[in-house]
Design a protein around this motif. Sequence first.
Motif, PDB file in Angstrom:
ATOM      1  N   THR A  57       0.825  -1.213   0.000  1.00 16.00           N
ATOM      2  CA  THR A  57       0.000   0.000   0.000  1.00 16.00           C
ATOM      3  C   THR A  57       0.853   1.254   0.000  1.00 16.00           C
ATOM      4  N   ILE A  58       1.838   1.325   0.910  1.00 20.58           N
ATOM      5  CA  ILE A  58       2.606   2.567   0.986  1.00 20.58           C
ATOM      6  C   ILE A  58       3.555   2.710  -0.208  1.00 20.58           C
ATOM      7  N   GLU A 168      -3.320   5.239   5.610  1.00 20.78           N
ATOM      8  CA  GLU A 168      -2.734   4.923   4.306  1.00 20.78           C
ATOM      9  C   GLU A 168      -3.624   3.967   3.513  1.00 20.78           C
ATOM     10  N   LEU A 169      -4.196   2.987   4.197  1.00 17.59           N
ATOM     11  CA  LEU A 169      -5.108   2.060   3.520  1.00 17.59           C
ATOM     12  C   LEU A 169      -6.332   2.803   2.998  1.00 17.59           C
ATOM     13  N   TRP A 170      -6.838   3.741   3.801  1.00 12.90           N
ATOM     14  CA  TRP A 170      -8.027   4.516   3.424  1.00 12.90           C
ATOM     15  C   TRP A 170      -7.721   5.424   2.239  1.00 12.90           C
ATOM     16  N   ILE A 171      -6.570   6.083   2.268  1.00 11.23           N
ATOM     17  CA  ILE A 171      -6.208   6.967   1.158  1.00 11.23           C
ATOM     18  C   ILE A 171      -6.009   6.169  -0.126  1.00 11.23           C
ATOM     19  N   LYS A 172      -5.260   5.073  -0.029  1.00  8.85           N
ATOM     20  CA  LYS A 172      -5.001   4.253  -1.231  1.00  8.85           C
ATOM     21  C   LYS A 172      -6.295   3.823  -1.897  1.00  8.85           C
ATOM     22  N   GLU A 173      -7.289   3.499  -1.089  1.00  8.75           N
ATOM     23  CA  GLU A 173      -8.565   3.017  -1.617  1.00  8.75           C
ATOM     24  C   GLU A 173      -9.400   4.131  -2.242  1.00  8.75           C
ATOM     25  N   ASN A 174      -9.184   5.381  -1.788  1.00 10.05           N
ATOM     26  CA  ASN A 174     -10.133   6.430  -2.169  1.00 10.05           C
ATOM     27  C   ASN A 174      -9.569   7.646  -2.889  1.00 10.05           C
ATOM     28  N   TRP A 182      -3.644  13.913  -1.355  1.00  2.00           N
ATOM     29  CA  TRP A 182      -4.133  13.247  -0.149  1.00  2.00           C
ATOM     30  C   TRP A 182      -2.912  12.862   0.691  1.00  2.00           C
ATOM     31  N   MET A 183      -2.941  13.236   1.960  1.00  2.00           N
ATOM     32  CA  MET A 183      -1.792  12.958   2.817  1.00  2.00           C
ATOM     33  C   MET A 183      -2.226  12.449   4.182  1.00  2.00           C
ATOM     34  N   GLY A 184      -1.573  11.392   4.647  1.00  2.45           N
ATOM     35  CA  GLY A 184      -1.784  10.916   6.008  1.00  2.45           C
ATOM     36  C   GLY A 184      -0.981  11.774   6.967  1.00  2.45           C
ATOM     37  N   VAL A 185      -1.630  12.291   7.999  1.00  2.61           N
ATOM     38  CA  VAL A 185      -0.945  13.231   8.903  1.00  2.61           C
ATOM     39  C   VAL A 185      -0.876  12.733  10.345  1.00  2.61           C
TER      40      VAL A 185
END
Length: 241
Positions: A57-58, A168-174, A182-185
Amino acid sequence: MAFPTVQIMDVPFIKATNRAFLEQLQQDITQKNRRFIVTANPEIVLYAKDHPDYLTTIKAADYITPDGIGIIKASTALKTPLPERVTGYDTMIALLKKADQQHLKVYLVGAKPEVMARVVTKIQTTYPGIDLCGYHDGYFKDDTKILADIKAQQPQLVFAGLGYPKQELWIKENYHLTNGIWMGVGGSFDVLSGLTKRAPKFWQDLHLEWFYRLLKEPTRFKRMLAIPKFMLLIRQEKSKN
């Protein structure tokens, strides 16, 4: 612009200064490029090592930045030095400033309801030029309405503070839903809200931000054990080369 990368335990970190990275993100915003950013520290690298699906994913991200002095030290030990830390919090603040100046649309997802409420107030008062087109705390079971809202609003910036690996899983999917960044913070919303204090610059300059956080939050001790474990694995990797 494609940044060269440095592999640390199979995670490809971009070799870029903060300035160069922000210039690239400005270009991405202008060109309406769809981007997925991961800001990875030793904890995330260790988790990815033990969870192949998360590693996949990452590695699908457009940019993985070295968020943590442990990553910088590891890159030096492996003789492939990265220039400096590129933290999630600093990148988020820089992007909020750009959004304020350019009247960009921003969407926030994550944190506790009371934290999100304070973040919203902070952004509305500190960055009045931002079009804060939507926000939601991280305590949701069904994200259907959130995703529909994001798709309808088409924000240029989506910040997800859901903690790893969820964010990260949520961003990758959407992240296909918009032509934006889109960034994980992680816990950055807690700091932005003022409820969690970031280490003073003195501690940051000494690369002891982790120790400052440990003093303030002793319950983080177990998590902090990831740092020596990570460095031990790096030494083992170095000895093989």
